[in-house]
Motif scaffolding. Structure first.
Motif, PDB file in Angstrom:
ATOM      1  N   ASN A 181     -27.487 171.138 158.566  1.00  0.00           N
ATOM      2  CA  ASN A 181     -27.433 170.070 157.575  1.00  0.00           C
ATOM      3  C   ASN A 181     -26.722 168.837 158.124  1.00  0.00           C
ATOM      4  O   ASN A 181     -27.198 167.706 157.957  1.00  0.00           O
ATOM      5  CB  ASN A 181     -26.744 170.581 156.318  1.00  0.00           C
ATOM      6  N   ASN A 182     -25.596 169.043 158.783  1.00  0.00           N
ATOM      7  CA  ASN A 182     -24.850 167.910 159.350  1.00  0.00           C
ATOM      8  C   ASN A 182     -25.588 167.273 160.519  1.00  0.00           C
ATOM      9  O   ASN A 182     -25.318 166.111 160.850  1.00  0.00           O
ATOM     10  CB  ASN A 182     -23.464 168.370 159.790  1.00  0.00           C
ATOM     11  N   LEU A 183     -26.500 168.022 161.137  1.00  0.00           N
ATOM     12  CA  LEU A 183     -27.291 167.448 162.217  1.00  0.00           C
ATOM     13  C   LEU A 183     -28.206 166.341 161.697  1.00  0.00           C
ATOM     14  O   LEU A 183     -28.460 165.357 162.401  1.00  0.00           O
ATOM     15  CB  LEU A 183     -28.112 168.547 162.905  1.00  0.00           C
ATOM     16  N   SER A 245     -14.100 169.121 152.345  1.00  0.00           N
ATOM     17  CA  SER A 245     -14.223 168.066 153.344  1.00  0.00           C
ATOM     18  C   SER A 245     -15.481 168.240 154.185  1.00  0.00           C
ATOM     19  O   SER A 245     -16.153 167.261 154.529  1.00  0.00           O
ATOM     20  CB  SER A 245     -12.984 168.051 154.248  1.00  0.00           C
ATOM     21  N   LEU A 246     -15.813 169.492 154.511  1.00  0.00           N
ATOM     22  CA  LEU A 246     -17.018 169.747 155.289  1.00  0.00           C
ATOM     23  C   LEU A 246     -18.269 169.410 154.493  1.00  0.00           C
ATOM     24  O   LEU A 246     -19.265 168.945 155.053  1.00  0.00           O
ATOM     25  CB  LEU A 246     -17.042 171.212 155.726  1.00  0.00           C
ATOM     26  N   GLY A 247     -18.219 169.624 153.176  1.00  0.00           N
ATOM     27  CA  GLY A 247     -19.352 169.281 152.336  1.00  0.00           C
ATOM     28  C   GLY A 247     -19.439 167.821 151.978  1.00  0.00           C
ATOM     29  O   GLY A 247     -20.490 167.355 151.512  1.00  0.00           O
ATOM     30  N   GLY A 248     -18.368 167.079 152.168  1.00  0.00           N
ATOM     31  CA  GLY A 248     -18.391 165.642 151.903  1.00  0.00           C
ATOM     32  C   GLY A 248     -18.074 165.276 150.477  1.00  0.00           C
ATOM     33  O   GLY A 248     -18.673 164.346 149.925  1.00  0.00           O
ATOM     34  N   LEU A 249     -17.151 165.985 149.850  1.00  0.00           N
ATOM     35  CA  LEU A 249     -16.777 165.675 148.475  1.00  0.00           C
ATOM     36  C   LEU A 249     -15.686 164.604 148.464  1.00  0.00           C
ATOM     37  O   LEU A 249     -14.661 164.756 149.124  1.00  0.00           O
ATOM     38  CB  LEU A 249     -16.272 166.938 147.762  1.00  0.00           C
ATOM     39  N   SER A 280     -28.691 167.206 149.050  1.00  0.00           N
ATOM     40  CA  SER A 280     -28.390 168.339 149.935  1.00  0.00           C
ATOM     41  C   SER A 280     -26.885 168.589 150.025  1.00  0.00           C
ATOM     42  O   SER A 280     -26.445 169.746 150.102  1.00  0.00           O
ATOM     43  CB  SER A 280     -28.962 168.083 151.323  1.00  0.00           C
ATOM     44  N   SER A 281     -26.095 167.514 150.004  1.00  0.00           N
ATOM     45  CA  SER A 281     -24.642 167.684 150.010  1.00  0.00           C
ATOM     46  C   SER A 281     -24.159 168.357 148.727  1.00  0.00           C
ATOM     47  O   SER A 281     -23.235 169.184 148.750  1.00  0.00           O
ATOM     48  CB  SER A 281     -23.949 166.335 150.185  1.00  0.00           C
ATOM     49  N   LEU A 282     -24.789 168.030 147.603  1.00  0.00           N
ATOM     50  CA  LEU A 282     -24.427 168.678 146.343  1.00  0.00           C
ATOM     51  C   LEU A 282     -24.762 170.167 146.366  1.00  0.00           C
ATOM     52  O   LEU A 282     -23.999 170.994 145.847  1.00  0.00           O
ATOM     53  CB  LEU A 282     -25.146 167.992 145.182  1.00  0.00           C
TER      54      LEU A 282
END
Length: 337
Positions: A181-183, A245-249, A280-282
């Motif tokens: 996902n982060n890619l 933090s890894l998920g970007g909240l 996708s982040s959600l």
């Protein structure tokens, strides 16, 4: 047969770093290919272990997939030498080069080897595979971008990485799909600017290093181990903050590089791509919250016999950096407004 000990591992680790420098500093495609091959041959002894069948199987799978990607990359280089006049205008050659480099990173639709290899290696090798092994292909990809093809790959990466995270019981596979996902975010940052890619990659490597170090020191590989043991409450909070933090909240520090990318996408009216990225982040945040929320509320008197006390203050000191993410977000607003 070569016996891999600590001194030999340091030797191969040095060549791993050296091969990346060869690839990103070479002035020819053939030199880039040589650096990728040295990188492949130096990483295989690090992940192979004669006492562990899963590690040996992971090393064999890694060798086969990377060899196929290297053959495609070399084929595209030779094909470009024949069609030298139309090299930079040929979409077929650019798609072959981009596909071979995406396969080396474990991007979709060439991602099937990546979670299986992650499942059979140690946490240190997982960290190297998710971070350092992506540097050379990403830098080489920036030399020859096919924008339309990479936009499709970005959307597929964020979607498949988020959807495949459901029903995963292995933490290594969960982080593997999180890396996929982060890619997609890394590819979008690379298409915007290399400085933004470097910012995102540093933040991502920082959070992944914290997660891998924490799971290595606690000897955790599966999600049910978070349920079966009673950790310190602060340790559970550290795991929760790092997942956020890894998920970007927001307002955690992991939201900062994603905020920069979303801001650029919205300014340039790329609303569809930004929509897929945010959704996708959600989905990933839902998966992370479900894991940590269950482990924090899971209560049983039988589990009181399994107490784990963390005596390593260095681990707690590293996780303390996640607590200052709110201050980092507040300070970042002064640079943009």
């Amino acid at each position: 047969m070569l016996i891999i000990n600590n001194s030999n591992k340091m030797f191969f680790f040095f060549f791993l770093i050296f091969s990346t420098l060869i690839s990103i500093s070479s002035n020819s495609w053939l030199g880039c290919w040589i650096g990728l091959e040295i990188n492949l041959l130096s990483f295989i002894p690090l992940i192979s272990n004669s006492n562990n069948l899963l590690s040996s199987e992971a090393a064999l799978k890694y060798f086969l997939t990377q060899s196929i990607a290297s053959i495609n990359f070399l084929f595209s280089i030779l094909l470009s030498s024949i069609l030298l006049k139309n090299f930079y205008n040929n979409n077929i050659i650019s798609i072959i080069i981009n596909s071979s480099l995406l396969m080396k990173m474990g991007s979709t639709p060439f991602h099937f080897w990546f979670p299986n290899i992650m499942e059979g290696i140690s946490w240190l090798n997982c960290f190297i595979l998710m971070t350092w092994q992506k540097i050379s292909p990403m830098i080489l990809l920036s030399y020859y971008l096919n924008l339309k093809f990479l936009m499709l790959m970005m959307i597929l990466n964020v979607l498949i990485g988020a959807i495949s995270s459901f029903n995963q019981i292995s933490l290594r596979k969960l982080l593997a799909f999180s890396s996929i996902n982060n890619l997609g975010w890394l590819l979008s940052a690379l298409m915007i600017s290399e400085n933004l890619w470097m910012i995102y990659f540093i933040f991502y490597s920082f959070f992944i290093s914290i997660m891998c170090m924490m799971f290595y020191m606690l000897n955790i590989f599966y999600i049910n181990q978070l349920f079966n043991f009673n950790f310190n409450f602060f340790m559970k909070m550290f795991i929760l903050i790092n997942f956020f933090s890894l998920g970007g909240l927001p307002p955690f520090l992991g939201f900062f590089p994603k905020w920069l990318i979303i801001n650029y996408l919205l300014i340039n009216n790329l609303l569809i791509i930004s929509f897929f990225f945010i959704m996708s982040s959600l989905v990933l945040l839902f998966v992370y919250i479900r894991i940590i929320y269950s482990s924090m509320l899971f209560f049983s008197f039988k589990l009181k016999w399994f107490k784990i006390f963390i005596k390593n203050n260095y681990l707690i000191f590293i996780n303390f950096f996640s607590l200052i993410s709110l201050m980092g977000m507040i300070l970042s607003t002064f640079f943009f407004y």
